[in-house]
Every structure is written in C-alpha cells, then in structure tokens.
Design an enzyme around this catalytic site. Structure first.
Site, mmCIF file in Angstrom:
data_model
loop_
_atom_site.group_PDB
_atom_site.id
_atom_site.type_symbol
_atom_site.label_atom_id
_atom_site.label_comp_id
_atom_site.label_asym_id
_atom_site.label_seq_id
_atom_site.Cartn_x
_atom_site.Cartn_y
_atom_site.Cartn_z
ATOM 1 N N SER A 135 21.083 16.829 25.334
ATOM 2 C CA SER A 135 19.684 16.689 25.723
ATOM 3 C C SER A 135 19.579 15.561 26.741
ATOM 4 O O SER A 135 19.986 14.437 26.469
ATOM 5 C CB SER A 135 18.855 16.381 24.465
ATOM 6 O OG SER A 135 17.516 16.112 24.808
ATOM 7 N N LYS A 161 19.885 20.624 27.917
ATOM 8 C CA LYS A 161 18.426 20.648 27.742
ATOM 9 C C LYS A 161 17.837 19.541 28.594
ATOM 10 O O LYS A 161 18.331 18.418 28.579
ATOM 11 C CB LYS A 161 18.117 20.441 26.265
ATOM 12 C CG LYS A 161 16.675 20.104 25.925
ATOM 13 C CD LYS A 161 16.445 20.199 24.421
ATOM 14 C CE LYS A 161 15.827 18.945 23.853
ATOM 15 N NZ LYS A 161 15.609 19.042 22.381
ATOM 16 N N LYS A 163 14.489 17.260 29.458
ATOM 17 C CA LYS A 163 13.155 16.828 29.047
ATOM 18 C C LYS A 163 12.240 17.009 30.248
ATOM 19 O O LYS A 163 12.596 16.629 31.380
ATOM 20 C CB LYS A 163 13.185 15.361 28.620
ATOM 21 C CG LYS A 163 13.961 15.128 27.328
ATOM 22 C CD LYS A 163 13.242 15.728 26.125
ATOM 23 C CE LYS A 163 13.853 15.237 24.828
ATOM 24 N NZ LYS A 163 13.188 15.833 23.652
ATOM 25 N N ASP A 188 12.461 20.907 27.230
ATOM 26 C CA ASP A 188 11.698 20.402 26.074
ATOM 27 C C ASP A 188 10.574 19.508 26.583
ATOM 28 O O ASP A 188 10.828 18.504 27.263
ATOM 29 C CB ASP A 188 12.643 19.605 25.159
ATOM 30 C CG ASP A 188 11.972 19.139 23.863
ATOM 31 O OD1 ASP A 188 10.772 19.427 23.657
ATOM 32 O OD2 ASP A 188 12.663 18.475 23.058
ATOM 33 N N GLU A 213 10.876 24.434 24.793
ATOM 34 C CA GLU A 213 10.645 23.795 23.502
ATOM 35 C C GLU A 213 9.332 23.011 23.476
ATOM 36 O O GLU A 213 9.069 22.217 24.375
ATOM 37 C CB GLU A 213 11.839 22.872 23.218
ATOM 38 C CG GLU A 213 11.859 22.214 21.861
ATOM 39 C CD GLU A 213 13.140 21.396 21.655
ATOM 40 O OE1 GLU A 213 14.135 21.601 22.389
ATOM 41 O OE2 GLU A 213 13.143 20.533 20.759
ATOM 42 N N ASP A 238 9.474 22.854 17.743
ATOM 43 C CA ASP A 238 10.169 21.703 17.159
ATOM 44 C C ASP A 238 9.149 20.960 16.292
ATOM 45 O O ASP A 238 9.015 21.238 15.081
ATOM 46 C CB ASP A 238 10.741 20.831 18.304
ATOM 47 C CG ASP A 238 11.349 19.505 17.852
ATOM 48 O OD1 ASP A 238 11.288 19.181 16.654
ATOM 49 O OD2 ASP A 238 11.883 18.753 18.696
ATOM 50 N N LYS A 262 15.347 20.696 12.552
ATOM 51 C CA LYS A 262 15.877 19.336 12.350
ATOM 52 C C LYS A 262 15.680 19.062 10.874
ATOM 53 O O LYS A 262 14.533 18.971 10.416
ATOM 54 C CB LYS A 262 15.063 18.301 13.134
ATOM 55 C CG LYS A 262 15.239 18.366 14.634
ATOM 56 C CD LYS A 262 14.393 17.311 15.335
ATOM 57 C CE LYS A 262 14.521 17.462 16.833
ATOM 58 N NZ LYS A 262 13.565 16.623 17.585
ATOM 59 N N GLY A 290 18.205 17.363 17.147
ATOM 60 C CA GLY A 290 18.711 16.036 16.795
ATOM 61 C C GLY A 290 17.655 14.978 17.014
ATOM 62 O O GLY A 290 16.635 15.220 17.674
HETATM 63 O O1 OSB Z 1 12.354 16.502 20.824
HETATM 64 O O2 OSB Z 1 14.311 17.169 20.460
HETATM 65 C C1 OSB Z 1 13.529 16.239 20.606
HETATM 66 C C2 OSB Z 1 15.409 12.907 20.540
HETATM 67 C C3 OSB Z 1 14.509 12.122 19.848
HETATM 68 C C4 OSB Z 1 13.314 12.669 19.453
HETATM 69 C C5 OSB Z 1 12.997 14.001 19.755
HETATM 70 C C6 OSB Z 1 13.916 14.797 20.428
HETATM 71 C C7 OSB Z 1 15.124 14.228 20.854
HETATM 72 C C8 OSB Z 1 16.126 14.939 21.643
HETATM 73 C C9 OSB Z 1 17.566 14.453 21.581
HETATM 74 O O3 OSB Z 1 15.871 15.829 22.400
HETATM 75 C C10 OSB Z 1 18.387 15.185 20.576
HETATM 76 C C11 OSB Z 1 19.707 14.509 20.276
HETATM 77 O O4 OSB Z 1 20.599 14.515 21.130
HETATM 78 O O5 OSB Z 1 19.842 13.955 19.160
HETATM 79 MG MG MG Z 2 12.271 18.626 20.811
#
Ligand code: OSB
Ligand code: MG
Length: 367
Positions: A135, A161, A163, A188, A213, A238, A262, A290
């Site tokens: 991510s 992924k 952001k 996401d 996402e 999510d 998660k 995650g």
């Molecule tokens: O929205 O998936 C999410 C990290 C912290 C809080 C929310 C998210 C995320 C990530 C990173 O996208 C996921 C990871 O590599 O642990």
């Molecule tokens: Mg997310």
C-alpha cells in the site's frame, strides 16, 4: 481455562517512512501489545490503533483505557474453552473492536501453542504462502510516486495499492498504469469522497483496477450501493465493515464486489473468519487488509489470509517495508513470487524480541 496473567503495553515504533492517506499521516506504529499467560503457555496479540481517531474512532489512548479498565478484567473473570469464546466474553462491549482484537489474537496464539498447532491450521487455513501487495501512501508529486512504486516493483511486489484523494486520484493512477501496464493495481480513498463525486470516480474505470476501496463515508453502506451501480470497477469496503452483520448488510444491498477483511477492525479472528465464510457463500472475493502492524499483528493477518476465499493479494507486506527493526526475531520476508510464507510452527509463529519490545514500550501494566 483461566487466563492467569495479562500484560499490556503501549508502544511507539517508528516507520521507515511516514504513511499518508486522504485524511491523516502516521510516523510510527502506536499499537497496544498484549501478552497472555495460562497453563504454562504464552500468547501475543496487537491492537493496531493509531495515534488519533482518523481511520476509525479508536486511538492508542482510548484503547489503553478500555484494555486496562474493561477488557482485561472481563478476560480474567472468564473461563475459556476455545479461542472463539473471547469474542463472546467481549460481546457486551460496544465498539472498541481494535482494543478487543489484541486480546483475541493473543488468545488464539495461546490456544494454538497449547495445541502444538499453527494458528493457520487452527483457523482452517489451506495455503502455505499468501499473495501480498504493498500500500503506497499519498506522495508529494508524480515523479516521487513513480520512484516509490518502482522501488516496490523492483523488490518483487506484483500488486500495488495507491492511496487517493481529490486532487491526487486520476492523474497518479494513470501515471502508474502507463508505467506498468500489467501491474495488479487498486486504489484506496479512506472515505474522502461523496456521491457528488460519482462521475469523477467513474474516470478510474479506465485503468483496469482490481477495485476501488472505501470511496465514501466510513459508516456508509447505502450510498456505496448507489455508487457501485455507476462504476464498472468493483467497490471494496474497508472501514464500513466492522462486524459480520455489517458484511451481511453490504452483501444484501450489493454495496460492494469485494471486502477487505482486517481482523483488528472487526474485533478479532473469529468474526473475521465468519465474514470470510459469508463472502465465500455469496461468491464475493476477500483479501486481508493491514494497519501497518508489527510482526505480532502481521502474523495474525498472515494466518487469516491462508483461508481459501482470500483470493486477492493482501496488504501484508514484508517487515522491512514498515520497520528498520521489527518486534520479532523472525521478520516476514517477501518471496520471489510476491508471497509471504505462512508460519508452520506452533501458534502464530511470531517470536517476540522482548528486549527490543521493552525499548519501544512507553507504558506497561500487569493484571
Ligand atoms: O485503509 O487500508 C487502509 C494503513 C493504516 C490504516 C488504514 C489503511 C492502511 C493501509 C496500509 O492501507 C496497509 C498495510 O500495509 O498495513
Ligand atoms: Mg483501506
């Protein structure tokens, strides 16, 4: 079985680089680490809360109070026959699911160690390796983004992924897609858009994404169902899916084509597995998200991701993507096929580096 001793810590472990989403920036892991002792065995868990209430309503401060004043006392009173009982013991607690999940993971780890079985097999896992991706946070500009993504592709990640947020969505996604036409790519938004952005979001349909996402509000399901009808790309929920009931509502309303599970967000591995089973039944693929966990929480995620309906790559990257030094003596390493190996030994497999854990502990209580 009675839990004999509970140790809870709140920690701060810096990331190799700050992580920026549509709504916040994290410089370090601020989780709670839970250690349970019973029948001569130990189990470890992580509540991967952040420093502020930006992803969900929980923070390290709220989880710390809940853990000490509510959750640990409830668990010490309970008589546990199986790890699934922890979810029932905490059923009276409203919300606070991430705080709960650290205890729940630790109980699964403890039961698995006592049974001499891996957490994966205890959960019903069927894979020895799980597909993973990475991510990538919001970057200052497209040139930096291409360099960062290039580094991960070079390292062996075959799914990325991005952001996204208003002003950082169509153009960065286009740039990455043009640079890597065959990369498995998804985005996401962490709840930043509204239905008014539907036409704008539909422009992302051009980039052959696996999914989009959580575009809309963190607690919405209804508007996501409306938006899904206007997009070709599957929506993946999510934040909105905080329990098996929420998953059922989303499936009934056809609010998404994919669910990110998660275990921390839904209170633990038992409810996470229920959502997995429900989605398998409905023909909806899932993947394991995650929360930038340490090796302790990551081990729970890897075990869960070994279940059969986890058919898309997870946000479970190797330890070195997050930390210079992880809390475990056996950090996760990326295999050449963009997978992580599922630990086969007893319990979650996490071998906690206790002296290092001590050095990143801000506060500790024993109950
Ligand atoms: O929205 O998936 C999410 C990290 C912290 C809080 C929310 C998210 C995320 C990530 C990173 O996208 C996921 C990871 O590599 O642990
Ligand atoms: Mg997310």
């Amino acid at each position: 079985m009675k839990i004999e001793r509970i140790e809870i810590r709140r920690i701060e472990l810096p990331y190799v680089a700050p992580f920026e989403t549509s709504g916040w920036r994290e410089e370090a892991n601020h989780s709670l680490i839970v250690r349970l002792e019973a029948a001569g065995a130990v189990g470890w868990g992580e509540s991967p809360v952040g420093s502020g209430p930006w992803y969900n309503e929980e923070t390290q401060a709220t989880a710390w109070v809940m853990a000490r004043e509510v959750l640990a006392p409830l668990l010490l009173e309970a008589d546990l026959a199986r790890p699934e009982d922890v979810d029932a013991v905490f059923a009276r607690v409203r919300g606070n699911r991430m705080a709960r999940s650290g205890f729940e993971f630790a109980a699964w780890d403890l039961f698995a160690r006592l049974a001499g079985r891996s957490l994966s097999t205890l959960l019903g896992g069927t894979r020895e390796r799980v597909d993973v991706g990475v991510s990538v946070g919001v970057q200052p500009d497209i040139e930096t983004l291409l360099r960062v993504v290039g580094g991960y592709v070079e390292a062996g990640y075959r799914r990325v992924k991005l952001k996204i947020k208003p002003g950082w969505d169509v153009e960065p996604t286009r740039a990455v897609r043009e640079a890597w036409p065959d990369l498995r790519l998804q985005v996401d938004a962490n709840s930043i858009y509204t239905l008014d952005h539907a036409d704008h979001l539909a422009r992302l349909d051009a980039f052959d994404l696996l999914l989009i996402e959580q575009p809309l509000a963190h607690d919405d399901i209804v508007d996501h169902a409306k938006l899904q009808r206007r997009l070709r790309t599957p929506i993946c929920l999510d934040e909105s899916i905080v329990s098996p009931e929420h998953a059922r509502w989303a499936l009934e309303l056809q609010a998404c084509g994919v669910i990110n599970i998660k275990p921390s967000r839904v209170g633990g591995l038992a409810p996470a597995r229920q959502i997995h089973d429900m989605c398998a039944e409905a023909g909806v693929p899932v993947w394991c998200g995650g929360m930038l966990e340490t090796g302790i929480g990551r081990a729970a995620n890897v075990a869960l991701a070994s279940l059969p309906n986890f058919s898309l790559p997870g946000d479970i990257s190797a330890s070195d993507r997050y930390f210079r030094r992880d809390l475990v003596l056996n950090p996760f390493v990326l295999n050449a096929d963009s997978t992580l190996s599922v630990p086969a030994g007893p319990g979650s497999g996490a071998e906690v580096d206790e002296p290092f854990l001590d050095s990143v502990t801000l506060e500790r209580v024993v109950l």
